[in-house]
Design a protein around this motif. Structure first.
Motif, mmCIF file in Angstrom:
data_model
loop_
_atom_site.group_PDB
_atom_site.id
_atom_site.type_symbol
_atom_site.label_atom_id
_atom_site.label_comp_id
_atom_site.label_asym_id
_atom_site.label_seq_id
_atom_site.Cartn_x
_atom_site.Cartn_y
_atom_site.Cartn_z
ATOM 1 N N ARG A 27 0.849 -1.209 0.000
ATOM 2 C CA ARG A 27 0.000 0.000 0.000
ATOM 3 C C ARG A 27 0.880 1.253 0.000
ATOM 4 N N SER A 32 -3.027 -1.085 -4.875
ATOM 5 C CA SER A 32 -4.341 -1.302 -4.293
ATOM 6 C C SER A 32 -4.285 -2.619 -3.521
ATOM 7 N N GLU A 48 -7.994 -1.997 8.312
ATOM 8 C CA GLU A 48 -9.202 -1.393 7.764
ATOM 9 C C GLU A 48 -9.213 0.117 7.989
ATOM 10 N N GLN A 49 -8.755 0.555 9.154
ATOM 11 C CA GLN A 49 -8.671 1.991 9.434
ATOM 12 C C GLN A 49 -7.669 2.687 8.515
ATOM 13 N N GLU A 50 -6.703 1.948 8.021
ATOM 14 C CA GLU A 50 -5.706 2.486 7.090
ATOM 15 C C GLU A 50 -6.200 2.452 5.646
ATOM 16 N N GLY A 51 -7.426 1.966 5.442
ATOM 17 C CA GLY A 51 -8.020 1.979 4.109
ATOM 18 C C GLY A 51 -7.941 0.675 3.344
#
Length: 104
Positions: A27, A32, A48-51
């Protein structure tokens, strides 16, 4: 393998310390990154908080469309904890995706 041609990385077993580090590395380098893991943990929550999108059911229907539509630009990385009869692994293998063990 020419990683410059790879745009998407899909992790089977993204929640371990080694796999999550690889996910963050890819990332950070503009790829992606998405993945699957068996159970949610504080580490998967951080990802998940990091996208990084993660799902927790072994269901090929949950593999993101960007992965399914770009098999030639996708690298699938899996941990040895993923059995060969894993539904997503089998689907990706049967459909010609490039699949590599974490160690590779």
């Amino acid at each position: 393998m020419d990683l410059s041609a790879i745009q998407h990385i899909y992790f089977l077993g993204i929640g371990g310390i080694g796999m999550s580090a690889l996910a963050r590395w890819f990332r950070h380098h503009g790829k992606s990154v998405t993945g699957y893991d068996l159970t949610p943990t504080p580490l998967t929550h951080q990802l998940e908080q990091e996208g990084i999108a993660i799902h927790f059911e072994d269901d090929p229907g949950l593999i993101p469309e960007e992965i399914l539509q770009n098999s030639d630009k996708t690298l699938v990385v899996y941990t040895p904890a993923i059995p060969k009869n894993h539904q997503e692994y089998q689907f990706l293998f049967d459909n010609g995706f490039t699949i590599k063990k974490r160690s590779a």
